[in-house]
Design a protein around this motif. Structure first.
Motif, PDB file in Angstrom:
ATOM      1  N   THR A   1     -31.218  -5.304 -18.058  1.00 35.89           N
ATOM      2  CA  THR A   1     -29.952  -4.695 -18.446  1.00 35.89           C
ATOM      3  C   THR A   1     -29.677  -3.573 -17.456  1.00 35.89           C
ATOM      4  N   PRO A   2     -28.715  -3.758 -16.556  1.00 39.06           N
ATOM      5  CA  PRO A   2     -28.529  -2.750 -15.506  1.00 39.06           C
ATOM      6  C   PRO A   2     -27.780  -1.517 -16.010  1.00 39.06           C
ATOM      7  N   CYS A   3     -28.170  -0.369 -15.522  1.00 36.03           N
ATOM      8  CA  CYS A   3     -27.413   0.858 -15.771  1.00 36.03           C
ATOM      9  C   CYS A   3     -26.819   1.257 -14.430  1.00 36.03           C
ATOM     10  N   TRP A   4     -25.498   1.325 -14.367  1.00 34.22           N
ATOM     11  CA  TRP A   4     -24.859   1.668 -13.090  1.00 34.22           C
ATOM     12  C   TRP A   4     -24.726   3.170 -12.951  1.00 34.22           C
ATOM     13  N   ILE A   5     -25.039   3.664 -11.803  1.00 36.84           N
ATOM     14  CA  ILE A   5     -24.761   5.069 -11.508  1.00 36.84           C
ATOM     15  C   ILE A   5     -23.517   5.040 -10.653  1.00 36.84           C
ATOM     16  N   GLY A   6     -22.409   5.538 -11.217  1.00 35.94           N
ATOM     17  CA  GLY A   6     -21.146   5.393 -10.505  1.00 35.94           C
ATOM     18  C   GLY A   6     -20.508   4.064 -10.864  1.00 35.94           C
ATOM     19  N   LYS A   7     -19.778   3.520  -9.909  1.00 39.40           N
ATOM     20  CA  LYS A   7     -18.965   2.334 -10.170  1.00 39.40           C
ATOM     21  C   LYS A   7     -19.789   1.100 -10.513  1.00 39.40           C
ATOM     22  N   ASP A   8     -19.314   0.376 -11.553  1.00 40.32           N
ATOM     23  CA  ASP A   8     -19.900  -0.926 -11.853  1.00 40.32           C
ATOM     24  C   ASP A   8     -19.045  -1.972 -11.141  1.00 40.32           C
ATOM     25  N   PRO A   9     -19.534  -2.573 -10.076  1.00 42.56           N
ATOM     26  CA  PRO A   9     -18.690  -3.481  -9.277  1.00 42.56           C
ATOM     27  C   PRO A   9     -18.328  -4.763 -10.022  1.00 42.56           C
TER      28      PRO A   9
END
Ligand code: AMP
Length: 400
Positions: free
Chosen positions: A361-369
Protein backbone atom coordinates in the motif's frame (compact mmCIF):
# COMPACT_ATOMS: atom_id res chain seq x y z
CA UNK A 1 10.17 -21.25 22.59
CA UNK A 2 13.25 -20.19 24.56
CA UNK A 3 16.80 -21.43 23.87
CA UNK A 4 16.96 -22.37 27.55
CA UNK A 5 14.24 -24.98 26.90
CA UNK A 6 16.57 -26.82 24.51
CA UNK A 7 19.15 -29.19 25.78
CA UNK A 8 22.00 -26.87 24.78
CA UNK A 9 25.42 -27.02 26.46
CA UNK A 10 25.77 -24.31 29.11
CA UNK A 11 28.63 -22.56 27.29
CA UNK A 12 26.57 -22.09 24.09
CA UNK A 13 23.59 -20.88 26.13
CA UNK A 14 25.88 -18.38 27.81
CA UNK A 15 27.10 -17.06 24.44
CA UNK A 16 23.51 -16.78 23.16
CA UNK A 17 22.48 -14.90 26.27
CA UNK A 18 25.36 -12.49 25.79
CA UNK A 19 24.17 -11.91 22.23
CA UNK A 20 20.68 -11.14 23.54
CA UNK A 21 19.15 -14.27 21.97
CA UNK A 22 16.57 -15.70 24.36
CA UNK A 23 13.52 -16.56 22.27
CA UNK A 24 14.09 -18.68 19.18
CA UNK A 25 12.89 -17.24 15.88
CA UNK A 26 10.36 -19.39 13.93
CA UNK A 27 13.05 -20.72 11.57
CA UNK A 28 15.27 -21.65 14.51
CA UNK A 29 12.43 -23.44 16.24
CA UNK A 30 11.43 -25.30 13.08
CA UNK A 31 14.90 -26.36 11.93
CA UNK A 32 16.75 -27.10 15.18
CA UNK A 33 15.37 -30.62 15.75
CA UNK A 34 15.95 -31.55 12.09
CA UNK A 35 19.52 -30.26 11.94
CA UNK A 36 20.43 -31.60 15.35
CA UNK A 37 19.07 -35.04 14.41
CA UNK A 38 21.39 -35.12 11.39
CA UNK A 39 18.69 -35.06 8.71
CA UNK A 40 19.07 -33.27 5.38
CA UNK A 41 17.06 -30.10 5.06
CA UNK A 42 15.63 -27.97 2.27
CA UNK A 43 14.42 -24.72 3.83
CA UNK A 44 12.68 -21.81 2.21
CA UNK A 45 13.72 -18.88 4.36
CA UNK A 46 14.89 -15.32 3.96
CA UNK A 47 17.67 -13.34 5.52
CA UNK A 48 16.49 -11.49 8.58
CA UNK A 49 14.77 -14.62 9.84
CA UNK A 50 17.67 -15.76 12.01
CA UNK A 51 18.68 -18.60 9.68
CA UNK A 52 22.42 -18.11 10.26
CA UNK A 53 22.11 -18.93 13.95
CA UNK A 54 19.57 -21.64 13.10
CA UNK A 55 22.40 -23.47 11.32
CA UNK A 56 25.31 -22.27 13.41
CA UNK A 57 24.03 -23.46 16.79
CA UNK A 58 23.55 -27.16 15.95
CA UNK A 59 26.61 -27.07 13.69
CA UNK A 60 28.82 -25.89 16.56
CA UNK A 61 27.32 -28.63 18.74
CA UNK A 62 28.26 -31.27 16.15
CA UNK A 63 31.92 -30.23 16.00
CA UNK A 64 34.44 -32.18 18.02
CA UNK A 65 37.11 -29.57 18.87
CA UNK A 66 39.57 -32.31 19.78
CA UNK A 67 39.63 -33.35 16.12
CA UNK A 68 41.83 -31.05 14.04
CA UNK A 69 39.82 -31.16 10.80
CA UNK A 70 37.14 -29.30 8.87
CA UNK A 71 33.85 -30.72 10.14
CA UNK A 72 31.39 -28.11 8.91
CA UNK A 73 31.37 -26.46 5.48
CA UNK A 74 29.23 -23.44 4.62
CA UNK A 75 28.93 -22.10 1.05
CA UNK A 76 27.66 -18.57 0.51
CA UNK A 77 27.46 -16.47 -2.67
CA UNK A 78 29.36 -13.32 -1.68
CA UNK A 79 32.36 -12.19 0.35
CA UNK A 80 30.17 -9.97 2.51
CA UNK A 81 27.86 -12.81 3.44
CA UNK A 82 30.87 -14.97 4.10
CA UNK A 83 32.16 -12.50 6.67
CA UNK A 84 28.73 -12.02 8.17
CA UNK A 85 28.18 -15.76 8.55
CA UNK A 86 31.64 -16.10 10.05
CA UNK A 87 31.00 -13.29 12.54
CA UNK A 88 27.80 -14.97 13.77
CA UNK A 89 29.52 -18.36 14.19
CA UNK A 90 32.44 -16.70 15.98
CA UNK A 91 30.09 -15.12 18.50
CA UNK A 92 28.11 -18.28 19.17
CA UNK A 93 31.29 -20.35 19.39
CA UNK A 94 33.12 -17.79 21.54
CA UNK A 95 32.67 -19.84 24.71
CA UNK A 96 33.71 -23.13 23.02
CA UNK A 97 36.94 -24.42 21.47
CA UNK A 98 35.38 -24.56 18.02
CA UNK A 99 37.40 -22.60 15.43
CA UNK A 100 35.58 -21.15 12.44
CA UNK A 101 37.33 -19.53 9.48
CA UNK A 102 36.18 -17.79 6.29
CA UNK A 103 37.81 -17.96 2.85
CA UNK A 104 36.79 -15.73 -0.04
CA UNK A 105 38.32 -14.11 -3.09
CA UNK A 106 40.01 -10.72 -2.93
CA UNK A 107 41.95 -11.67 0.21
CA UNK A 108 45.56 -12.90 0.36
CA UNK A 109 45.47 -16.63 -0.36
CA UNK A 110 48.77 -17.27 1.42
CA UNK A 111 47.31 -16.01 4.70
CA UNK A 112 44.26 -18.22 4.20
CA UNK A 113 46.45 -21.24 3.46
CA UNK A 114 48.56 -20.63 6.57
CA UNK A 115 45.43 -20.48 8.73
CA UNK A 116 43.94 -23.60 7.13
CA UNK A 117 47.13 -25.49 7.86
CA UNK A 118 46.79 -24.68 11.57
CA UNK A 119 43.32 -25.62 12.77
CA UNK A 120 39.86 -24.93 11.37
CA UNK A 121 36.66 -26.77 12.35
CA UNK A 122 34.03 -24.82 10.43
CA UNK A 123 34.91 -23.36 7.05
CA UNK A 124 32.71 -20.65 5.54
CA UNK A 125 33.53 -20.00 1.89
CA UNK A 126 32.60 -18.55 -1.44
CA UNK A 127 32.75 -21.27 -4.13
CA UNK A 128 35.44 -19.65 -6.34
CA UNK A 129 38.14 -19.37 -3.67
CA UNK A 130 37.21 -22.72 -2.17
CA UNK A 131 37.76 -24.46 -5.52
CA UNK A 132 41.11 -22.67 -5.86
CA UNK A 133 42.16 -24.08 -2.50
CA UNK A 134 40.85 -27.53 -3.40
CA UNK A 135 43.00 -27.49 -6.56
CA UNK A 136 45.98 -26.39 -4.46
CA UNK A 137 45.48 -29.57 -2.44
CA UNK A 138 45.20 -27.58 0.79
CA UNK A 139 41.84 -28.86 1.95
CA UNK A 140 40.58 -32.18 3.16
CA UNK A 141 36.87 -32.84 3.50
CA UNK A 142 37.38 -36.31 4.94
CA UNK A 143 35.85 -35.29 8.29
CA UNK A 144 33.04 -33.02 7.05
CA UNK A 145 29.83 -33.94 8.86
CA UNK A 146 27.61 -31.18 7.60
CA UNK A 147 27.59 -29.04 4.43
CA UNK A 148 25.39 -25.94 4.18
CA UNK A 149 24.35 -24.15 1.00
CA UNK A 150 23.15 -20.73 2.07
CA UNK A 151 21.22 -18.37 -0.22
CA UNK A 152 21.18 -21.18 -2.77
CA UNK A 153 19.15 -19.16 -5.28
CA UNK A 154 21.82 -16.45 -5.25
CA UNK A 155 24.58 -19.04 -5.52
CA UNK A 156 22.98 -20.29 -8.71
CA UNK A 157 22.25 -16.80 -10.04
CA UNK A 158 25.95 -16.01 -10.04
CA UNK A 159 26.57 -19.16 -12.01
CA UNK A 160 27.98 -21.35 -9.29
CA UNK A 161 25.96 -24.50 -10.06
CA UNK A 162 28.84 -26.51 -11.49
CA UNK A 163 31.17 -25.25 -8.78
CA UNK A 164 28.76 -26.32 -6.04
CA UNK A 165 28.27 -29.73 -7.57
CA UNK A 166 32.05 -30.11 -7.84
CA UNK A 167 32.61 -29.03 -4.22
CA UNK A 168 29.95 -31.37 -2.89
CA UNK A 169 31.37 -34.20 -4.97
CA UNK A 170 34.64 -33.76 -3.04
CA UNK A 171 32.86 -34.94 0.13
CA UNK A 172 33.03 -38.62 -0.61
CA UNK A 173 31.44 -40.08 2.51
CA UNK A 174 27.88 -39.84 3.82
CA UNK A 175 27.18 -36.49 5.42
CA UNK A 176 24.36 -34.10 6.23
CA UNK A 177 23.46 -31.36 3.71
CA UNK A 178 21.33 -28.30 4.43
CA UNK A 179 20.03 -26.04 1.70
CA UNK A 180 18.58 -22.59 2.41
CA UNK A 181 16.98 -20.48 -0.28
CA UNK A 182 14.65 -17.48 -0.43
CA UNK A 183 12.99 -18.81 -3.59
CA UNK A 184 12.53 -22.28 -5.03
CA UNK A 185 12.85 -22.07 -8.82
CA UNK A 186 13.31 -25.25 -10.86
CA UNK A 187 17.12 -25.18 -10.80
CA UNK A 188 17.11 -25.10 -6.98
CA UNK A 189 14.63 -27.97 -6.89
CA UNK A 190 16.99 -29.90 -9.15
CA UNK A 191 19.98 -29.05 -6.98
CA UNK A 192 18.03 -30.17 -3.89
CA UNK A 193 17.02 -33.36 -5.67
CA UNK A 194 20.63 -34.10 -6.70
CA UNK A 195 22.39 -33.15 -3.47
CA UNK A 196 20.00 -33.91 -0.61
CA UNK A 197 19.14 -37.29 0.82
CA UNK A 198 15.49 -37.67 1.78
CA UNK A 199 15.35 -34.08 3.04
CA UNK A 200 12.85 -32.49 5.38
CA UNK A 201 11.15 -29.55 3.66
CA UNK A 202 10.48 -26.48 5.76
CA UNK A 203 8.95 -23.30 4.39
CA UNK A 204 8.72 -20.14 6.40
CA UNK A 205 7.73 -17.95 3.50
CA UNK A 206 4.01 -18.23 2.94
CA UNK A 207 3.61 -15.43 0.44
CA UNK A 208 6.33 -13.24 -0.98
CA UNK A 209 4.74 -10.03 0.17
CA UNK A 210 6.75 -7.17 1.61
CA UNK A 211 7.32 -7.49 5.38
CA UNK A 212 4.63 -5.83 7.46
CA UNK A 213 7.13 -4.00 9.61
CA UNK A 214 8.01 -1.69 6.69
CA UNK A 215 6.10 1.40 5.60
CA UNK A 216 6.43 2.12 1.89
CA UNK A 217 6.78 5.75 0.82
CA UNK A 218 7.13 6.91 -2.76
CA UNK A 219 7.97 10.26 -4.29
CA UNK A 220 7.15 11.20 -7.86
CA UNK A 221 10.04 13.50 -8.54
CA UNK A 222 11.88 14.88 -11.54
CA UNK A 223 15.42 13.41 -11.58
CA UNK A 224 16.94 16.87 -11.20
CA UNK A 225 14.98 17.48 -7.99
CA UNK A 226 15.81 14.21 -6.29
CA UNK A 227 18.66 15.43 -4.15
CA UNK A 228 16.68 18.37 -2.78
CA UNK A 229 13.68 16.14 -2.10
CA UNK A 230 15.77 13.53 -0.37
CA UNK A 231 17.39 16.03 1.97
CA UNK A 232 13.96 17.50 2.80
CA UNK A 233 12.57 14.05 3.47
CA UNK A 234 15.45 13.05 5.73
CA UNK A 235 15.24 16.31 7.67
CA UNK A 236 11.66 15.49 8.63
CA UNK A 237 12.46 11.96 9.77
CA UNK A 238 13.59 10.37 12.98
CA UNK A 239 16.66 8.63 11.60
CA UNK A 240 18.86 5.93 12.98
CA UNK A 241 20.75 4.72 9.91
CA UNK A 242 20.00 5.13 6.22
CA UNK A 243 20.93 2.87 3.34
CA UNK A 244 20.63 4.48 -0.11
CA UNK A 245 20.55 2.20 -3.16
CA UNK A 246 21.60 3.13 -6.68
CA UNK A 247 21.38 0.85 -9.71
CA UNK A 248 24.96 1.39 -10.93
CA UNK A 249 28.40 1.98 -9.51
CA UNK A 250 28.85 5.31 -11.28
CA UNK A 251 25.58 6.52 -9.73
CA UNK A 252 26.87 5.58 -6.28
CA UNK A 253 30.08 7.54 -6.96
CA UNK A 254 28.35 10.62 -8.30
CA UNK A 255 25.62 10.71 -5.64
CA UNK A 256 28.25 10.40 -2.92
CA UNK A 257 30.27 13.26 -4.42
CA UNK A 258 27.29 15.59 -4.64
CA UNK A 259 25.44 14.73 -1.39
CA UNK A 260 28.36 14.48 1.03
CA UNK A 261 28.24 18.24 1.63
CA UNK A 262 24.65 17.91 2.92
CA UNK A 263 24.92 14.76 5.03
CA UNK A 264 27.50 13.98 7.67
CA UNK A 265 28.87 10.53 8.57
CA UNK A 266 28.33 9.23 5.07
CA UNK A 267 30.26 6.74 2.94
CA UNK A 268 29.68 4.59 -0.12
CA UNK A 269 30.19 1.04 -1.25
CA UNK A 270 30.09 -0.93 -4.47
CA UNK A 271 31.77 -3.94 -6.04
CA UNK A 272 34.40 -1.76 -7.74
CA UNK A 273 36.12 -1.02 -4.42
CA UNK A 274 38.81 -3.16 -2.90
CA UNK A 275 37.75 -5.86 -0.49
CA UNK A 276 39.53 -4.06 2.36
CA UNK A 277 37.63 -0.85 1.73
CA UNK A 278 34.31 -2.70 1.46
CA UNK A 279 34.90 -4.61 4.66
CA UNK A 280 35.98 -1.48 6.53
CA UNK A 281 32.87 0.38 5.34
CA UNK A 282 30.55 -2.47 6.32
CA UNK A 283 32.14 -2.58 9.75
CA UNK A 284 31.86 1.19 10.21
CA UNK A 285 28.21 1.07 9.21
CA UNK A 286 27.42 -1.93 11.36
CA UNK A 287 29.08 -0.41 14.41
CA UNK A 288 27.09 2.81 13.99
CA UNK A 289 30.04 5.05 13.05
CA UNK A 290 28.33 5.84 9.76
CA UNK A 291 24.83 7.21 9.53
CA UNK A 292 24.40 7.08 5.77
CA UNK A 293 25.63 4.48 3.33
CA UNK A 294 25.18 4.79 -0.43
CA UNK A 295 25.47 1.42 -2.07
CA UNK A 296 24.93 -0.65 -5.16
CA UNK A 297 23.15 -3.95 -4.76
CA UNK A 298 26.27 -5.55 -3.34
CA UNK A 299 24.87 -4.42 0.01
CA UNK A 300 21.30 -5.33 -0.80
CA UNK A 301 21.30 -9.02 -0.44
CA UNK A 302 21.51 -10.89 2.80
CA UNK A 303 23.61 -8.44 4.73
CA UNK A 304 22.31 -7.80 8.18
CA UNK A 305 22.40 -4.19 9.26
CA UNK A 306 20.01 -4.35 12.13
CA UNK A 307 19.89 -0.61 12.88
CA UNK A 308 18.81 0.64 9.48
CA UNK A 309 15.70 2.75 9.99
CA UNK A 310 15.35 3.93 6.37
CA UNK A 311 16.09 2.42 2.99
CA UNK A 312 16.11 4.81 0.06
CA UNK A 313 15.72 3.65 -3.52
CA UNK A 314 17.49 6.48 -5.31
CA UNK A 315 16.97 4.53 -8.53
CA UNK A 316 13.81 2.53 -9.00
CA UNK A 317 14.63 -1.17 -8.48
CA UNK A 318 14.77 -3.49 -11.49
CA UNK A 319 11.98 -5.73 -10.23
CA UNK A 320 9.93 -6.74 -7.20
CA UNK A 321 12.58 -9.15 -6.02
CA UNK A 322 15.20 -6.42 -5.88
CA UNK A 323 12.77 -4.06 -4.13
CA UNK A 324 12.07 -6.66 -1.45
CA UNK A 325 15.72 -7.42 -0.90
CA UNK A 326 16.75 -3.78 -0.71
CA UNK A 327 13.92 -2.69 1.56
CA UNK A 328 14.39 -5.83 3.66
CA UNK A 329 17.55 -4.19 5.05
CA UNK A 330 15.20 -2.25 7.34
CA UNK A 331 12.33 -3.50 9.49
CA UNK A 332 14.55 -6.37 10.68
CA UNK A 333 13.49 -8.76 13.42
CA UNK A 334 10.13 -7.03 13.86
CA UNK A 335 11.56 -3.50 14.23
CA UNK A 336 9.77 -0.78 12.28
CA UNK A 337 11.42 0.54 9.13
CA UNK A 338 10.66 2.88 6.26
CA UNK A 339 11.33 2.52 2.58
CA UNK A 340 11.40 5.63 0.40
CA UNK A 341 11.51 5.20 -3.37
CA UNK A 342 11.87 7.79 -6.10
CA UNK A 343 9.57 7.19 -9.03
CA UNK A 344 10.02 8.89 -12.38
CA UNK A 345 7.60 8.99 -15.27
CA UNK A 346 9.17 6.03 -17.02
CA UNK A 347 9.13 3.98 -13.78
CA UNK A 348 5.32 4.11 -13.53
CA UNK A 349 4.61 0.76 -15.30
CA UNK A 350 7.18 -0.95 -13.04
CA UNK A 351 5.71 0.82 -10.02
CA UNK A 352 2.21 -0.49 -10.80
CA UNK A 353 3.55 -4.00 -11.20
CA UNK A 354 5.51 -3.74 -7.96
CA UNK A 355 2.62 -2.70 -5.74
CA UNK A 356 0.36 -5.34 -7.26
CA UNK A 357 2.80 -8.21 -7.00
CA UNK A 358 4.12 -7.36 -3.53
CA UNK A 359 0.76 -6.23 -2.15
CA UNK A 360 2.21 -2.87 -1.09
CA UNK A 361 0.00 0.00 0.00
CA UNK A 362 1.96 3.03 -1.19
CA UNK A 363 2.08 6.29 0.74
CA UNK A 364 2.89 9.18 -1.58
CA UNK A 365 4.96 12.07 -0.38
CA UNK A 366 3.73 14.90 -2.54
CA UNK A 367 1.91 14.20 -5.76
CA UNK A 368 0.28 10.85 -6.40
CA UNK A 369 0.88 10.42 -10.15
CA UNK A 370 -1.84 7.77 -10.40
CA UNK A 371 -4.50 10.05 -8.97
CA UNK A 372 -6.18 11.91 -11.82
CA UNK A 373 -7.74 14.42 -9.43
CA UNK A 374 -4.40 16.02 -8.62
CA UNK A 375 -5.31 19.64 -9.29
CA UNK A 376 -2.61 22.32 -9.22
CA UNK A 377 -4.03 23.32 -5.81
CA UNK A 378 -3.73 19.70 -4.52
CA UNK A 379 -0.20 19.55 -5.77
CA UNK A 380 0.77 22.70 -3.94
CA UNK A 381 -0.81 21.44 -0.74
CA UNK A 382 0.80 18.05 -1.02
CA UNK A 383 4.15 19.52 -1.92
CA UNK A 384 4.08 21.63 1.21
CA UNK A 385 3.51 18.49 3.25
CA UNK A 386 6.89 17.23 2.15
CA UNK A 387 8.77 19.28 4.68
CA UNK A 388 6.82 17.64 7.50
CA UNK A 389 6.73 14.08 8.69
CA UNK A 390 5.00 12.20 5.85
CA UNK A 391 1.59 10.73 6.42
CA UNK A 392 -0.09 8.02 4.35
CA UNK A 393 -2.21 9.38 1.52
CA UNK A 394 -5.88 9.56 2.40
CA UNK A 395 -7.71 6.30 1.96
CA UNK A 396 -4.51 4.31 1.93
CA UNK A 397 -3.72 1.92 4.72
CA UNK A 398 -0.25 1.49 6.16
CA UNK A 399 1.15 -1.99 5.88
CA UNK A 400 1.41 -2.19 9.64
P1 AMP B 1 19.94 -13.69 9.78
O1 AMP B 1 18.62 -14.03 9.15
O2 AMP B 1 20.68 -14.91 10.19
O3 AMP B 1 20.73 -12.75 8.92
O4 AMP B 1 19.64 -12.93 11.18
C1 AMP B 1 19.02 -11.67 11.23
C2 AMP B 1 19.27 -10.96 12.54
O5 AMP B 1 18.60 -11.60 13.59
C3 AMP B 1 20.72 -10.89 12.99
O6 AMP B 1 20.96 -9.56 13.41
C4 AMP B 1 20.84 -11.81 14.13
O7 AMP B 1 21.82 -11.36 15.04
C5 AMP B 1 19.45 -11.72 14.74
N1 AMP B 1 19.00 -12.92 15.44
C6 AMP B 1 19.08 -14.20 15.02
N2 AMP B 1 18.50 -15.03 15.90
C7 AMP B 1 18.01 -14.28 16.90
C8 AMP B 1 17.29 -14.56 18.12
N3 AMP B 1 16.92 -15.79 18.45
N4 AMP B 1 16.97 -13.52 18.91
C9 AMP B 1 17.32 -12.26 18.57
N5 AMP B 1 17.99 -11.92 17.45
C10 AMP B 1 18.33 -12.92 16.62
Amino acid sequence: MKFSELDLPANILKALKKMGYEEMTPIQEATYPVIFAGQDLCALAETGSGKTAACAIPLIQKVDPALNAIQGLVLVPTRELCMQYMAEIEKIASTTHVIPYAVYGGFDKKIQIAKLKQEVHILVATPGRLIDLLYDGILSFAQVKCAILDEADELLKVGFLEDIEFILSCILHEHQTLLFSATMPDDIKKLAHDCLRDPQHISLITDRVAPESIEHYFSYTHPKQKQIELIKYLEGEDINQVLVFCNARHMVDSLFRSIRKDLRDIDYMHAGLTQDKRSATIEKFRSGKLRYLIASDVAGRGLDFSHVSHVINWDFPRDGEQYTHRTGRTGRMGRKGKAFTFVSKHDLPSFRKLIRSRKITPCWIGKDPLCENNTPQDRRTQTRKRTFRPRPAEGSKKTE
